[in-house]
Design a protein around this motif. Structure first.
Motif, PDB file in Angstrom:
ATOM      1  N   HIS A 317      27.540  46.245  50.059  1.00 21.87           N
ATOM      2  CA  HIS A 317      28.339  47.183  49.255  1.00 21.87           C
ATOM      3  C   HIS A 317      29.756  46.652  49.076  1.00 21.87           C
ATOM      4  O   HIS A 317      30.333  46.730  47.973  1.00 21.87           O
ATOM      5  N   GLU A 318      30.325  46.124  50.160  1.00 25.12           N
ATOM      6  CA  GLU A 318      31.688  45.595  50.082  1.00 25.12           C
ATOM      7  C   GLU A 318      31.773  44.422  49.109  1.00 25.12           C
ATOM      8  O   GLU A 318      32.757  44.267  48.385  1.00 25.12           O
ATOM      9  N   ARG A 320      29.725  43.897  46.572  1.00 22.14           N
ATOM     10  CA  ARG A 320      29.380  44.344  45.218  1.00 22.14           C
ATOM     11  C   ARG A 320      30.601  44.948  44.500  1.00 22.14           C
ATOM     12  O   ARG A 320      30.774  44.770  43.285  1.00 22.14           O
ATOM     13  N   THR A 321      31.451  45.663  45.254  1.00 17.44           N
ATOM     14  CA  THR A 321      32.588  46.343  44.621  1.00 17.44           C
ATOM     15  C   THR A 321      33.570  45.373  43.965  1.00 17.44           C
ATOM     16  O   THR A 321      33.864  45.499  42.757  1.00 17.44           O
ATOM     17  N   SER A 324      31.907  43.540  41.039  1.00 21.01           N
ATOM     18  CA  SER A 324      31.759  44.380  39.845  1.00 21.01           C
ATOM     19  C   SER A 324      33.070  44.456  39.081  1.00 21.01           C
ATOM     20  O   SER A 324      33.097  44.357  37.827  1.00 21.01           O
ATOM     21  N   SER A 325      34.183  44.619  39.798  1.00 21.16           N
ATOM     22  CA  SER A 325      35.489  44.684  39.124  1.00 21.16           C
ATOM     23  C   SER A 325      35.803  43.364  38.435  1.00 21.16           C
ATOM     24  O   SER A 325      36.267  43.335  37.277  1.00 21.16           O
ATOM     25  N   GLU A 354      41.101  41.185  43.335  1.00 20.53           N
ATOM     26  CA  GLU A 354      39.719  41.401  43.787  1.00 20.53           C
ATOM     27  C   GLU A 354      39.121  40.117  44.364  1.00 20.53           C
ATOM     28  O   GLU A 354      38.326  40.142  45.300  1.00 20.53           O
ATOM     29  N   LYS A 439      41.062  52.694  53.239  1.00 20.16           N
ATOM     30  CA  LYS A 439      39.716  53.286  53.260  1.00 20.16           C
ATOM     31  C   LYS A 439      39.717  54.694  53.845  1.00 20.16           C
ATOM     32  O   LYS A 439      39.025  55.586  53.360  1.00 20.16           O
ATOM     33  N   LYS A 493      32.197  53.017  53.688  1.00 18.76           N
ATOM     34  CA  LYS A 493      31.489  51.762  53.854  1.00 18.76           C
ATOM     35  C   LYS A 493      32.413  50.714  54.460  1.00 18.76           C
ATOM     36  O   LYS A 493      33.604  50.648  54.153  1.00 18.76           O
TER      37      LYS A 493
END
Length: 555
Positions: A317-318, A320-321, A324-325, A354, A439, A493
């Motif tokens: 998940h980390e 992917r974020t 994606s950006s 990013e 977070k 996450k």
């Protein structure tokens, strides 16, 4: 039920082992209780057998003495050869006999009594005395048999103890038709019995019943017919006997008692029971301890497996974020939808931020791998800590702006002395703390970074006003893969490696990291580093076998 078993497999396994073990212990306790009772009876029976053995030895001695000494041929009486009786007795050992005598029924119907004189080695008529009366009384039964012309088909030794001062063993003398023609007898020597025969019998019977026992383990007391102590060792006088028995052949009114100075039969059985129960309990505890350790290890392995699974999921998940950006901004630039140079620059900054975020995440994973394998090294140089913090905060601000965070940076009033450290490593540790602050801030958008000095230490603190950390979790958050298991913290996450890496980096710099937090009021993480020169050589030390590192000195 299936779901319950799946979640509590180890506890079910522990119960499956514990319950049969408790049943076995209960059965063993019952069996040992029965064994205690039987052991007490058996031990008491053994002691009784020993006294019986002593009585047998005494009987054997006097029967042998009587059969050897009192075996007088009938021809010596019928043919008038009484001098041969005296001659035979002079050659026969008679230890244990105080006096020998002969009753002759061939000359007179009621018998003629003669006593053996060992000094003159001849038979003589006894004078009137208590001794003579005791001899007459003892011989009366055989006298009546002879007077009535009776017979003794199988002559046996008889004992007369009606007068305790004159204990007599008699043997009838019969002719070929088994007619009683006389009787030979002896008066027993009581002092010899007490001083020689009885102690020898006690000692001789011991190994046949108790192979490994010593006389100090057993005490034999002997009492006469009046209850007076005849034989009583000093270590046993006055103690109550465990078992008692009478002598079987001579001195039949005397009583032998036996006990152990160390313990009675019941005490011995109870001690044996206690020892066995204690041993069983200790073995059960050791077994349970081994099972508990095995289950604990299995539980930790399962927990670690779960944490690694969560780690893979969270890292995915980390990753992917930011990817994606980056992809979205790159696609906008590729399609030419952004025309103004300002927007292009802004999107470029987002892509760079990013990318750095992604690099930090990958660096954390790689650093953790190096730490685990003991290959992590640090390049230590004397440097201004404030400059390292400024550079890290400036890099992180790019991420904070789009999310609406406000970062307050408080610098020290006085200039800090140089600190020997690895700037990249300390920057990574600070970056991880800032990342956590973002977070877990939730609706609060304020983060405060403070650099200050206390004594010989330079400190960097990161404060947020987020959801906070429960007290019970604050010691565990620096462990690898650990994430708070309840509340909103668990919903965020993360890889579970950030604080573990911070802890290791700070320890490698001879410093320490602390947390001050309260649920609902936020958290403050503080890194403390020594400002003296001792930080460099001390950094070679590590916090544990799994976190070994190498350190290179100042450049």
């Amino acid at each position: 039920m299936r779901e319950f078993l799946k979640r509590h497999t180890l506890w079910v396994g522990f119960a499956a082992v514990l319950l049969p073990l408790l049943v076995l212990l209960g059965l063993q306790f019952v069996w040992l209780s029965k064994l205690q009772e039987v052991s007490a009876i058996a031990h008491k029976a053994t002691l009784t057998n020993y006294l019986g053995g002593v009585g047998t030895e005494v009987e054997y001695y006097y029967r042998t003495l009587g059969e050897r000494t009192l075996n007088v041929p009938a021809s010596f009486l019928t043919e008038g050869r009484l001098e041969e009786v005296a001659s035979s007795w002079s050659r026969t050992p008679t230890e244990g006999a105080r006096k020998l005598f002969l009753v002759d029924f061939t000359e007179e119907p009621f018998g003629r009594f003669r006593v053996y004189n060992p000094d003159k080695k001849r038979l003589e008529s006894p004078p009137a005395s208590d001794e003579s009366l005791a001899i007459i009384v003892a011989a009366t039964p055989w006298q009546m048999v002879s007077y009535r012309k009776g017979s003794a088909a199988s002559p046996v030794l008889s004992v007369d103890e009606r007068n305790p001062d004159y204990r007599i063993i008699l043997s009838p003398i019969t002719d070929q038709q088994f007619k009683v023609v006389g009787a030979a007898g002896m008066i027993l020597d009581e002092p010899y019995f007490r001083q020689v025969v009885l102690p020898a019998a006690i000692k001789k019977a011991l190994p046949s019943v108790f192979r490994d026992a010593m006389m100090d383990d057993l005490v034999v007391t002997v009492r006469d017919g009046r209850g007076g102590l005849v034989l009583a060792p000093t270590n046993g006088a006055g103690k109550e006997e465990t078992v008692t028995s009478r002598l079987p052949f001579v001195f039949r009114d005397w009583t032998m008692g036996l006990h152990s100075p160390r313990s009675t039969s019941e005490q011995w059985a109870r001690a044996s029971f206690t020892f066995n129960v204690t041993l069983s309990a200790l073995l059960a505890i050791a077994l349970m301890g081994g099972i508990a350790l095995a289950l604990r290890a299995a539980n930790r392995a399962m927990h670690l497996s779960e944490m690694k699974s969560d780690f893979v999921s969270n890292v995915s998940h980390e990753l992917r974020t930011p990817l994606s950006s980056i992809r979205v901004f790159a696609e906008l630039l590729r399609l030419g939808r952004v025309q103004s140079p300002e927007k292009v620059q802004e999107y470029g900054e987002y892509i760079e931020a990013e990318g750095r975020r992604l690099s930090r995440l990958i660096d954390n994973i790689l650093d953790f791998s190096r730490i685990e394998s003991g290959r992590k090294t640090y390049d230590l140089v004397p440097i201004d800590l404030l400059e390292v913090v400024r550079a890290t905060v400036k890099t992180f601000e790019v991420r904070l702006k789009p999310e609406g965070f406000r970062l307050d940076f408080e610098e020290p009033a006085d200039r800090l002395p140089p600190v020997t450290l690895d700037p990249d490593a300390i920057g990574q540790a600070l970056h991880n703390l800032l990342d956590n602050a973002v977070k877990y801030s939730q609706t609060s958008k304020e983060i405060r970074v403070r650099v200050f000095r206390e004594g010989d230490s330079a400190l960097v603190s990161v404060t947020d006003h987020g959801i906070g950390i429960p007290k019970g979790e604050q010691r565990k958050i620096f462990e690898r893969f650990h994430r708070v298991g309840t509340g909103l913290i668990h919903d965020v996450k993360g890889s579970g490696l950030g604080l573990s890496i911070v802890h290791h980096i700070v320890q490698a710099h001879r410093g320490h990291v602390t947390v001050d937090s309260e649920p609902g009021r936020g958290s403050t993480f503080t890194i403390s580093l020594p400002v003296t020169s001792r930080a460099a050589p001390a950094a070679a030390e590590n916090s544990g076998p799994a976190l070994e590192t190498g350190v290179r000195g100042p450049r």
